[in-house]
Motif scaffolding. Structure first.
Motif, mmCIF file in Angstrom:
data_model
loop_
_atom_site.group_PDB
_atom_site.id
_atom_site.type_symbol
_atom_site.label_atom_id
_atom_site.label_comp_id
_atom_site.label_asym_id
_atom_site.label_seq_id
_atom_site.Cartn_x
_atom_site.Cartn_y
_atom_site.Cartn_z
ATOM 1 N N PHE A 1 3.512 1.094 -7.245
ATOM 2 C CA PHE A 1 4.140 0.986 -5.934
ATOM 3 C C PHE A 1 4.306 2.369 -5.298
ATOM 4 O O PHE A 1 3.991 2.570 -4.119
ATOM 5 N N VAL A 2 4.800 3.333 -6.061
ATOM 6 C CA VAL A 2 5.002 4.686 -5.538
ATOM 7 C C VAL A 2 3.660 5.321 -5.162
ATOM 8 O O VAL A 2 3.535 5.967 -4.110
ATOM 9 N N PHE A 3 2.662 5.115 -6.005
ATOM 10 C CA PHE A 3 1.355 5.702 -5.725
ATOM 11 C C PHE A 3 0.754 5.128 -4.443
ATOM 12 O O PHE A 3 0.248 5.869 -3.596
ATOM 13 N N ALA A 4 0.823 3.804 -4.293
ATOM 14 C CA ALA A 4 0.179 3.155 -3.149
ATOM 15 C C ALA A 4 0.969 3.320 -1.860
ATOM 16 O O ALA A 4 0.372 3.464 -0.787
ATOM 17 N N PHE B 1 -5.881 13.265 -9.795
ATOM 18 C CA PHE B 1 -4.983 14.389 -10.058
ATOM 19 C C PHE B 1 -3.543 14.024 -9.711
ATOM 20 O O PHE B 1 -2.618 14.309 -10.488
ATOM 21 N N VAL B 2 -3.342 13.391 -8.564
ATOM 22 C CA VAL B 2 -1.982 13.012 -8.168
ATOM 23 C C VAL B 2 -1.409 11.976 -9.128
ATOM 24 O O VAL B 2 -0.242 12.055 -9.537
ATOM 25 N N ALA B 3 -2.231 10.999 -9.532
ATOM 26 C CA ALA B 3 -1.746 9.974 -10.460
ATOM 27 C C ALA B 3 -1.350 10.584 -11.800
ATOM 28 O O ALA B 3 -0.310 10.239 -12.379
ATOM 29 N N ILE B 4 -2.163 11.527 -12.302
ATOM 30 C CA ILE B 4 -1.888 12.112 -13.617
ATOM 31 C C ILE B 4 -0.712 13.071 -13.564
ATOM 32 O O ILE B 4 0.154 13.087 -14.450
ATOM 33 N N SER B 5 -0.629 13.886 -12.515
ATOM 34 C CA SER B 5 0.393 14.944 -12.465
ATOM 35 C C SER B 5 1.749 14.443 -11.977
ATOM 36 O O SER B 5 2.770 15.059 -12.290
ATOM 37 N N VAL B 6 1.790 13.356 -11.233
ATOM 38 C CA VAL B 6 3.060 12.850 -10.695
ATOM 39 C C VAL B 6 3.492 11.554 -11.377
ATOM 40 O O VAL B 6 4.606 11.444 -11.895
ATOM 41 N N CYS B 7 2.594 10.566 -11.389
ATOM 42 C CA CYS B 7 2.986 9.232 -11.855
ATOM 43 C C CYS B 7 3.144 9.153 -13.369
ATOM 44 O O CYS B 7 4.056 8.480 -13.862
ATOM 45 N N PRO C 1 4.045 11.579 -15.722
ATOM 46 C CA PRO C 1 5.332 12.099 -16.198
ATOM 47 C C PRO C 1 6.519 11.243 -15.760
ATOM 48 O O PRO C 1 7.471 11.048 -16.535
ATOM 49 N N MET C 2 6.471 10.706 -14.528
ATOM 50 C CA MET C 2 7.574 9.881 -14.051
ATOM 51 C C MET C 2 7.662 8.591 -14.862
ATOM 52 O O MET C 2 8.759 8.110 -15.165
ATOM 53 N N LEU C 3 6.525 8.018 -15.212
ATOM 54 C CA LEU C 3 6.532 6.810 -16.034
ATOM 55 C C LEU C 3 7.151 7.091 -17.393
ATOM 56 O O LEU C 3 7.942 6.291 -17.915
ATOM 57 N N VAL C 4 6.815 8.235 -17.977
ATOM 58 C CA VAL C 4 7.336 8.568 -19.310
ATOM 59 C C VAL C 4 8.852 8.741 -19.278
ATOM 60 O O VAL C 4 9.571 8.196 -20.135
ATOM 61 N N VAL C 5 9.372 9.463 -18.294
ATOM 62 C CA VAL C 5 10.815 9.712 -18.270
ATOM 63 C C VAL C 5 11.582 8.435 -17.906
ATOM 64 O O VAL C 5 12.667 8.179 -18.440
ATOM 65 N N ASN C 6 11.036 7.618 -16.997
ATOM 66 C CA ASN C 6 11.684 6.335 -16.680
ATOM 67 C C ASN C 6 11.716 5.433 -17.905
ATOM 68 O O ASN C 6 12.722 4.763 -18.174
ATOM 69 N N ILE D 1 7.649 -2.984 -16.086
ATOM 70 C CA ILE D 1 8.384 -2.592 -14.877
ATOM 71 C C ILE D 1 8.018 -1.166 -14.473
ATOM 72 O O ILE D 1 7.835 -0.866 -13.280
ATOM 73 N N ALA D 2 7.893 -0.273 -15.452
ATOM 74 C CA ALA D 2 7.562 1.129 -15.146
ATOM 75 C C ALA D 2 6.155 1.238 -14.550
ATOM 76 O O ALA D 2 5.936 1.984 -13.582
ATOM 77 N N LEU D 3 5.193 0.506 -15.104
ATOM 78 C CA LEU D 3 3.841 0.540 -14.551
ATOM 79 C C LEU D 3 3.805 -0.006 -13.129
ATOM 80 O O LEU D 3 3.139 0.555 -12.245
ATOM 81 N N TYR D 4 4.528 -1.093 -12.906
ATOM 82 C CA TYR D 4 4.570 -1.679 -11.570
ATOM 83 C C TYR D 4 5.195 -0.711 -10.572
ATOM 84 O O TYR D 4 4.710 -0.548 -9.445
ATOM 85 N N LYS D 5 6.262 -0.049 -10.989
ATOM 86 C CA LYS D 5 6.940 0.892 -10.095
ATOM 87 C C LYS D 5 6.052 2.090 -9.759
ATOM 88 O O LYS D 5 5.999 2.534 -8.606
ATOM 89 N N GLU D 6 5.312 2.610 -10.748
ATOM 90 C CA GLU D 6 4.432 3.750 -10.474
ATOM 91 C C GLU D 6 3.283 3.351 -9.552
ATOM 92 O O GLU D 6 2.864 4.142 -8.699
#
Length: 548
Positions: A132-135, A95-101, A103-108, A125-130
């Motif tokens: 990192f933020v998730f972990a 749920f956290v990955a879908i609801s936070v990461c 949308p953030m990946l799409v806008v970045n 780069i966007a996948l790597y950053k998400e």
């Protein structure tokens, strides 16, 4: 079962998710509309506000989804239902990955593509950053939320951890000083940060397993407390951290021809001029301000030392300058002194003092405006005041051991000085603008930006101003920021000095036809060099008033 838990959480939390997604979109829009030079005042103000709102929002989602099925206590109905603990945990993480990461990946990604960056690189780069933020952010926050029944209990427990962390930092600073953090204020502090990220993630995984599979709340809280103490106490030794950085380059010492020698004939004992030092010198010249700066950067040891200079000015160290001659470097190379170890010995070779010189990484580049002999670099060295006083009656030996980084220039690029645009793989997208007394160049790069930029303003006939070297001494691989995948760098090229102390040959009406030659510098090798012992003696006493 994971799908059913996700549907239930979405039904309850979709308004919060929609709000956080709107904040993410607004934050990215404001960042894009602010542009390279912050032309849009509304967008510029919104960036700061929405950045804070984004942080609060994503943390709120991570906490809220965990507290929909709280772990502590015995009142939760999921405890008596045929519900897999693993499914429950995986559903919360999903749920956290879908609801936070997502949308953030799409806008970045949309922001990067709008600036013309390639799709493949932007996606990676966007996948790597998400990830990192998730972990490194979301999973630890979920672990803390799992040890509390509700938000009030979480806030109390979180506040206790913050107080414990501050107390542990204070004890470490008072007992060990700046030696408690060998890598602080240096270019390889990223190794310590990486160790802390790995430790926090490991602790979060342990807590989640204990809570969701064993419901051991007290033990989980003890793990969090121990983890906070380990964040302060576990510090990478300098040699280990520098060896790790050196291993990444793979360049052997034998391939590096750089050399450092002391011009013994020009060594003079005396107090350094605080105005000409770097950041560490500004801390000495204004200790109260220096303590504040050190605290804001997380270097409590340096803050304590600055405050000790205020309360005990007679015990403050004496700052010396030692002239160095550099050799074995090409015109396209220079050195960073990442750390300088100083040892002082007496006539019999007994070591009287061993410590670090002025803190922080600095470039070993001669200052053309310093009035010194060409080719000399002034090395700041701090000695304890009693030891400096002892040098009046006997000759002391000083030895220097350097941890160095060889910086080498890459390709040269040209960009118009006024309203120019440059796009290269090394610099990303750069633009220039003429300001009142300078040319401002701003570059946006996907991922890691160059460590140093060298920029020179040229007139059409070949005349040029002195090169401006803009460096951020940080050798880390790409550890992204939380909100964006773009790294912003800026270089200011002065064209006029109102004080009249400096003269720039290119400026005024010539700027419309002028251009900027841009070079990037990257670390080529990390190595060590030792300067043999040289003798030192002073005939003048130390003036306390001068030190103040």
């Amino acid at each position: 079962m994971i799908r059913h838990i996700l549907r239930k959480d979405w039904t309850l939390l979709w308004p919060l998710v929609a709000l956080v997604t709107a904040i993410q979109v607004g934050f990215e829009w404001a960042t894009f509309k602010a542009g390279f030079f912050s032309d849009n005042p509304v967008a510029r103000e919104l960036v700061g506000l929405l950045s804070a709102a984004w942080t609060v929002g994503v943390l709120a989602v991570a906490v809220a989804v965990v507290h929909e099925d709280p772990i502590p206590g015995a009142e939760q109905d999921w405890l008596i239902r045929p519900l897999s603990r693993a499914d429950l945990l995986l559903a919360k993480l999903a749920f956290v990955a879908i609801s936070v990461c997502v949308p953030m990946l799409v806008v970045n990604l949309t922001h990067a593509l709008a600036l013309g960056f390639p799709l493949g690189l932007s996606v990676s780069i966007a996948l790597y950053k998400e990830l990192f933020v998730f972990a490194c952010l979301l999973v630890p926050v979920m672990a803390l939320a799992a040890v509390a029944r509700n938000m009030s209990e979480l806030l109390v427990f979180g506040a206790c951890l913050v107080v414990l962390y501050a107390a542990a930092l204070s004890v470490s600073a008072l007992t060990l000083g700046s030696s408690g953090c060998p890598t602080c204020d240096t270019s390889i502090v990223w190794t310590q940060h990486l160790l802390q990220h790995v430790g926090v993630l490991a602790g979060a995984i342990v807590i989640l397993v204990l809570q969701y599979f064993r419901r051991r709340t007290e033990l989980s809280r003890a793990v969090a407390v121990v983890g906070v103490l380990m964040l302060v106490s576990l510090q990478l030794p300098w040699r280990l951290a520098f060896a790790a950085q050196r291993w990444m380059t793979g360049a052997p010492d034998a391939a590096i021809s750089a050399s450092i020698a002391v011009d013994v004939a020009m060594v003079q004992a005396g107090l350094a001029d605080p105005a000409s030092d770097s950041d560490s010198a500004s801390r000495r010249s204004n200790p109260r301000r220096g303590a504040t700066q050190a605290l804001m950067s997380g270097d409590v040891g340096a803050a304590v030392e600055s405050l000790q200079h205020v309360s005990h000015p007679h015990d403050a160290p004496v700052a010396l300058r030692i002239p160095l001659r550099l050799g074995g470097l090409t015109p396209d190379e220079f050195l960073f002194a990442d750390r300088t170890q100083v040892s002082v010995s007496d006539d019999r070779g007994r070591v009287l003092y061993r410590g670090s010189s002025a803190r922080g990484t600095f470039a070993l580049i001669p200052d053309p405006n310093a009035g010194q002999e060409p080719g000399l670099v002034q090395q700041p060295v701090e000695l304890p005041r009693p030891l400096y006083g002892a040098a009046r009656t006997r000759s002391l030996g000083i030895a220097l051991e350097y941890s160095l980084t060889l910086m080498a220039a890459g390709a040269r690029h040209r960009i118009s000085a006024v309203d120019g645009e440059l796009r290269t793989p090394e610099t990303g997208l750069c633009r220039t603008r003429a300001m009142a007394n300078e040319i401002l160049m701003v570059c946006k790069q996907l991922g890691r930006a160059p460590v140093c930029y060298g920029a020179t303003l040229y007139a059409p006939d070949g005349r040029h101003n002195p090169e401006v070297l803009q460096c951020t001494p940080d050798y880390r691989p790409y550890l992204p920021s939380l909100g964006n995948i773009l790294t912003v760098s800026a270089v200011e090229l002065p064209t006029h000095d109102a004080s009249g102390l400096a003269h720039y040959s290119v400026g005024g009406s010539e700027l419309s036809n002028a251009y900027v030659e841009l070079r990037t510098y990257a670390p080529r090798a990390h190595f060590t060099r030792s300067v043999p012992v040289f003798r030192f003696q002073t005939a003048a006493p130390v003036s306390t008033d001068a030190q103040r």
